[in-house]
Design a protein around this motif. Structure first.
Motif, PDB file in Angstrom:
ATOM      1  N   GLN A   7      -9.817  -4.360 -18.067  1.00 50.12           N
ATOM      2  CA  GLN A   7     -11.118  -5.032 -18.022  1.00 50.12           C
ATOM      3  C   GLN A   7     -11.303  -5.752 -16.694  1.00 50.12           C
ATOM      4  N   SER A   8     -12.436  -5.513 -16.088  1.00 47.11           N
ATOM      5  CA  SER A   8     -12.695  -6.029 -14.746  1.00 47.11           C
ATOM      6  C   SER A   8     -13.282  -7.428 -14.804  1.00 47.11           C
ATOM      7  N   SER A   9     -13.101  -8.146 -13.708  1.00 39.75           N
ATOM      8  CA  SER A   9     -13.673  -9.484 -13.625  1.00 39.75           C
ATOM      9  C   SER A   9     -15.091  -9.468 -13.076  1.00 39.75           C
TER      10      SER A   9
ATOM     11  N   ARG B 210     -14.495   1.267 -11.679  1.00 43.64           N
ATOM     12  CA  ARG B 210     -14.547   0.639 -13.004  1.00 43.64           C
ATOM     13  C   ARG B 210     -13.585   1.378 -13.920  1.00 43.64           C
TER      14      ARG B 210
ATOM     15  N   ALA C   9      -6.426  -5.369 -14.243  1.00 45.17           N
ATOM     16  CA  ALA C   9      -7.583  -5.164 -13.366  1.00 45.17           C
ATOM     17  C   ALA C   9      -8.308  -6.485 -13.129  1.00 45.17           C
ATOM     18  N   GLY C  10      -8.424  -7.299 -14.171  1.00 47.52           N
ATOM     19  CA  GLY C  10      -9.061  -8.593 -14.011  1.00 47.52           C
ATOM     20  C   GLY C  10      -8.174  -9.542 -13.242  1.00 47.52           C
TER      21      GLY C  10
ATOM     22  N   PRO D  84      -8.503  -0.419  -8.781  1.00 48.21           N
ATOM     23  CA  PRO D  84      -9.292  -1.213  -9.739  1.00 48.21           C
ATOM     24  C   PRO D  84     -10.227  -2.238  -9.086  1.00 48.21           C
ATOM     25  N   ASP D  85     -10.075  -2.470  -7.776  1.00 47.50           N
ATOM     26  CA  ASP D  85     -11.039  -3.323  -7.075  1.00 47.50           C
ATOM     27  C   ASP D  85     -12.375  -2.615  -6.873  1.00 47.50           C
TER      28      ASP D  85
ATOM     29  N   GLN E 155     -12.959   0.378 -19.700  1.00 47.52           N
ATOM     30  CA  GLN E 155     -13.067  -1.008 -20.146  1.00 47.52           C
ATOM     31  C   GLN E 155     -12.583  -1.222 -21.577  1.00 47.52           C
TER      32      GLN E 155
ATOM     33  N   PHE F 259     -19.526  -2.413  -8.996  1.00 47.67           N
ATOM     34  CA  PHE F 259     -18.954  -1.069  -8.947  1.00 47.67           C
ATOM     35  C   PHE F 259     -20.055  -0.082  -8.588  1.00 47.67           C
TER      36      PHE F 259
END
Lengths: 472, 267
Positions: A128-130, A119, B52-53, A115-116, A122, A134
């Motif tokens: 949900q990514s910070s 993507r 993930a966040g 997940p780093d 979402q 990507f």
């Protein structure tokens, strides 16, 4: 340009709780502190308990690497009892331990690292990514998402292998003084071989390729997060009397040289962690620290493990380097590549050990305890070098010390103010956008931090309180 | 901020003072498993091991759940020493958020609270004497009844079976200590495949023997779970079949009242 203080709290996708505090000037990290935020005090708890219980008790330090602790505590007890397990016993114990490497590495890569760089869907709140950096083309990104889920039955199968020989996982019952507690009958071995074949196929055809894909799109991470470039291993799958070493001997690397390893040169330093005790630098068997949450100079629950006063990195990259299997470089991306490649190394070693098994009766006997004894158990585990040190007095544990891999990798500053290994890996990192410091988490996660393991305790007498905790 | 699907409740999985081994055990569940959890059963919003966040984004996912319909799963005990500062799970507006604060905040509003694993149900390993971080159970910390799923770790089927019952039926039958009878209804001893050895007085004298492990310290006679019939990790094995005593990891009082785990003094 003003300097910016940035705190990431919590750093998710690790085991346990950790924060990163950095100063950024001119888009570069100029100072960094890694903070372990959890204290449990296992060493303190172990005082006065029956020594055998340490094998099952210490596993509860860590939910993702519990077999590591059962292995180290078993080695420490055997050392104290002056007992040498049979070679067959070591094979079986190491097979269980090896399965944990597979479980851990697959989960660390897919659930914690992917997940780093990928993507995730979402629409799922959990995913949900910070950040927005990507780079994978949509089709490739989608494929890695599918592999995130496809990896789940594979890591699960690694735990199933542990259960076949060890009863259950996490927190197995099989690893014990003398070897393991069950016979490796042909039906069990057949089942393990079959599961292992599927795991190996996945590692070879999917996981390694996925790591290389990520590396291709994020190439600058081969130049980020190097740290000191000093590497350490206590050795694992090594020094079998008949078979010799299948992976890596106890050794270290610094200043472009590989050296032999001397356990007497390990110390812990506590000036900047939340403990008091005297002396503030000590060998594992001489310390007594106490938790001191408000100690002024302290900023972490993680002590500072040192070798001859120097911080070292430990883990898959160190082992791949020291064994000669992988020497491309030392960086955040090299750590990830080394981890997935090590999974294949371990799968092959388990196959090798399975081939060497002979039908045998139980390795267990009704053991008796020494009145007084001292033992140490040093072994490399999934995240790196793990040590358990214990003393027995009147057939009870009178002392226990745990130094986990994360006490090396995520250590606080030494008494000399020298940053820990993870801190050094962050310092100097260019940060594209200080409001979106995606680089920090990517670098720190490459160490596979385990703050649950970083918890130790020390105490004098029955009532003393202290523990240092960090996760391997 | 996400738009939440109306039909499904939100799910938060808090890790507090523990080893984070129950979320790992959850990943060992197959049918259903983690995939079902994130894709169909609930809106899974937050977990320290899997979100993930990171940092404030992860905290926002956690705290934005307040005021919605949500189920709270908690693993780990609750450190109370120094006002809870022995376990910090994140920060809110620059201030550390302790496990104790997070649990009280969320626990007051959750539709259900499910305590997963022995640290959460009664302090467990984290509260082992001398309880260095002052750990208490989830139920003690929130002061309202919680569904208790002891075990070290908790079996994934116990977790997902309980969650499914809550989603489909709104409740499930609990015993007097708030454990689902479905999973904790019988003593291990009553369903143990080695019970006949016990009845005949044939006892193991060392680990590794295939007879009754009672005299070596087996806690099956006081521990309620379905381990003997369900078994672990794709249902392949369990500790007694591994020729070791049950150590009572799912019994209240574990570990202190279940020790010594192994005793060779079998007279």
């Amino acid at each position: 340009m003003p300097s910016t203080r940035v705190t990431l709290n919590p750093v998710t996708r690790i085991s346990g709780f950790m924060a990163i505090h950095v100063t950024i000037e001119h888009h570069q990290v100029t100072a960094a502190q890694t903070e372990g935020m959890l204290f449990r005090g296992f060493e303190q708890m172990l005082i006065g308990r029956q020594p055998w219980d340490a094998v099952y008790f210490t596993q509860r330090i860590c939910g993702i690497c519990s077999a590591a602790h059962s292995t180290a505590s078993t080695l420490a007890l055997e050392n104290a009892m002056n007992l040498t397990p049979s070679e067959q016993g070591r094979y079986l114990r190491d097979i269980i331990h090896g399965c944990e490497f597979l479980q851990n590495h697959i989960r660390h890569f897919y659930q914690y690292t992917v997940p780093d760089y990928v993507r995730m869907p979402q629409e799922v709140p959990l995913f949900q990514s910070s950040y927005g950096d990507f780079r994978l083309p949509t089709a490739v990104n989608d494929q890695l998402i599918r592999h995130y889920f496809a990896s789940l039955p594979v890591s699960r199968a690694a735990h199933e292998m542990i259960a076949i020989l060890g009863g259950k996982a996490p927190h197995n019952h099989g690893i014990f003084v003398g070897g393991i507690t069950t016979e490796a009958t042909v039906d069990k071995i057949m089942k393990i071989r079959s599961l292992l074949a599927g795991i190996r196929l996945f590692i070879e055809t999917v996981m390694i390729a996925d790591a290389e894909t990520i590396a291709r799109y994020y190439p600058e991470y081969f130049h980020l997060g190097r740290g000191y470039g000093r590497l350490l291993s206590f050795g694992c799958f090594d020094n079998y009397p008949v078979t010799g070493t299948l992976y890596v001997d106890p050794s270290l690397y610094r200043a472009d040289r590989i050296e032999s390893f001397d356990p007497a040169r390990i110390t812990e330093e506590i000036e900047h962690s939340r403990y008091t005790g005297a002396p503030v630098a000590y060998q594992p068997l001489e310390s007594m620290t106490t938790d001191a949450i408000d100690k002024p100079a302290a900023y972490s629950w993680i002590k500072a493990a040192r070798y001859q006063g120097q911080p070292f990195e430990t883990g898959p990259l160190a082992r791949q380097w020291l064994s000669g299997a992988y020497r491309r470089g030392i960086s955040a991306m090299d750590r990830t590549i080394a981890r997935v490649r090590e999974a294949l190394t371990i799968a092959r070693i388990i196959e090798n050990l399975l081939d060497r098994l002979e039908p045998a009766d139980t390795m267990q006997t009704a053991y008796s305890l020494p009145q007084q004894a001292t033992g140490q158990g040093l072994i490399d585990t999934t995240r790196g070098a793990l040590g358990h040190w214990l003393k027995i007095a009147d057939e009870k544990l009178s002392f226990y010390q745990v130094i986990t891999p994360s006490v090396w990798n995520l250590s606080s500053q030494g008494n000399d103010g020298q940053p820990g290994t993870g801190e050094a890996a962050l310092i100097g990192t260019p940060i594209q956008d200080p409001t979106q410091p995606v680089e920090l988490g990517r670098i720190i996660r490459s160490f596979d931090p385990c703050v649950s393991c970083a918890t130790h305790v020390f105490m004098p007498g029955r009532k003393a309180p202290v523990t240092e905790v960090i996760v391997p | 901020m996400t738009t939440l699907t109306q039909a499904k409740p939100n799910l938060l999985w808090l890790e507090l003072t523990g080893c984070s081994g129950n979320i790992i055990s959850l990943l060992d569940g197959a049918h259903p498993g983690f995939i079902d959890l994130v894709t169909s059963l609930v809106n899974f919003r937050y977990n320290n091991s899997l979100s993930a966040g990171e940092s404030s984004d992860a905290m926002d996912q956690l705290l934005a759940t307040l005021g919605t319909d949500f189920i709270l799963i908690v693993e780990g005990a609750v450190a109370t020493k120094a006002n809870g500062r022995y376990t910090v799970i994140g920060s809110v507006q620059g201030k550390p958020l302790t496990a104790l604060e997070a649990l009280r905040l969320l626990g007051a509003q959750a539709r259900h609270i499910v305590a997963v694993g022995s640290c959460a149900t009664h302090g467990g390993m984290s509260a082992a004497a001398p309880n260095p971080s002052g750990c208490i159970s989830v139920q003690q910390a929130v002061g309202r009844p919680v569904i208790q799923l002891p075990g070290c770790p908790c079996h994934p089927d116990w977790i997902l079976g309980t969650l499914t019952a809550l989603l489909e039926h709104g409740s499930l039958e609990l015993d007097e200590r708030h454990r689902p009878r479905l999973f904790y209804g019988n003593l291990i001893h009553d369903r143990c495949p080695r019970r006949s050895f016990f009845d005949q007085g044939i006892f193991a004298r060392r680990l590794g023997e295939s007879t009754c492990l009672f005299k070596l310290g087996c806690r099956g006679p006081v521990t309620r779970t379905d381990c003997p019939t369900r078994q672990w990790n794709q249902y392949v094995n369990w500790p007694v079949e591994d020729n070791t005593p049950c150590i009572g990891c799912a019994q209240f009082g574990f570990p202190d009242q279940m020790e010594p785990f192994i005793s060779y003094d079998i007279t």
